[in-house]
Enzyme design. Structure first.
Site, PDB file in Angstrom:
ATOM      1  N   SER A  49       7.186  16.028  13.328  1.00 32.62           N
ATOM      2  CA  SER A  49       6.148  14.926  13.067  1.00 32.62           C
ATOM      3  C   SER A  49       6.165  14.493  11.725  1.00 32.62           C
ATOM      4  CB  SER A  49       4.857  15.009  13.731  1.00 32.62           C
ATOM      5  OG  SER A  49       4.124  16.369  12.969  1.00 32.62           O
TER       6      SER A  49
ATOM      7  N   LYS B 235      -4.687  14.853  14.705  1.00 29.90           N
ATOM      8  CA  LYS B 235      -4.371  14.299  13.740  1.00 29.90           C
ATOM      9  C   LYS B 235      -5.370  13.210  12.987  1.00 29.90           C
ATOM     10  CE  LYS B 235       0.408  15.560  14.421  1.00 29.90           C
ATOM     11  NZ  LYS B 235       1.628  14.849  14.733  1.00 29.90           N
TER      12      LYS B 235
END
Length: 187
Positions: free
Chosen positions: A94, A137
């Protein structure tokens, strides 16, 4: 802001990552210096994250002119990518998009916006793939003062189910490619 002759140049981008402790921000730093085409990766990086860095560099090398970068930028340079907090192991795809943006910032002299964070996996063709841990996140972005977050377009369905407490504090931008992400992150 170009570096003076003989000075090293740096780039720094804010990446959103997921760890065993939940969502966190991670600053990705890159430095270019005289050398012989070495890619140096530090910060307790796992194999997948190392591959993401190599993918980002390959994409940039093959698209340098379109990105406003000298095609021979790597001929007499070493590039060092560092993810601080070296005692903490880091892995996963990511941060690939953030690594690419960091390198573009470094090589063009365009600084990254400090209140914008990014997450996403990137392919060799510059396409952005979805990643996990989106809720955590985004919460990390809010906690650390981010105002805008750039996410993979295919993660939009993950955001729809989140409450306004999570997404109401952020400007969310969805991208399918690296080219779409650049204007949101670099000055």
């Amino acid at each position: 802001q170009e570096a003076a002759e003989g000075e090293d140049k740096t780039g720094v981008v804010t990446s959103l990552v997921w760890t065993q402790f939940g969502g966190q921000i991670m600053f990705i730093e890159a430095l270019a210096m005289r050398g012989h085409t070495n890619l140096i990766l530090t910060g307790s990086l796992g194999e997948v994250l190392r591959e993401s860095a190599q993918t980002a560099l390959s994409y940039i090398r093959s698209n340098a002119e379109a990105l406003g970068i000298a095609p021979d930028f790597y001929d007499h340079s070493d590039i060092h990518i560092h993810l601080p907090a070296g005692a903490v192991s880091k892995d996963g795809p990511s941060a690939g998009l953030a690594i690419a943006i960091t390198l573009i910032s470094l090589l063009t002299g365009r600084p990254a916006h400090r209140t914008v964070a990014i997450t996403g996996e990137m392919t060799l063709t510059g396409q952005v793939l979805p990643v996990g841990g989106i809720r955590d996140k985004l919460l990390a972005g809010i906690r650390t003062g981010c105002l805008k977050v750039v996410l993979p377009a295919k993660n939009q369905e993950d955001v729809v189910s989140l409450s306004d407490d999570v997404v109401g504090h952020l400007e969310l931008v969805y991208v399918d490619s690296l080219d779409e992400a650049i204007p949101h992150l670099l000055s």
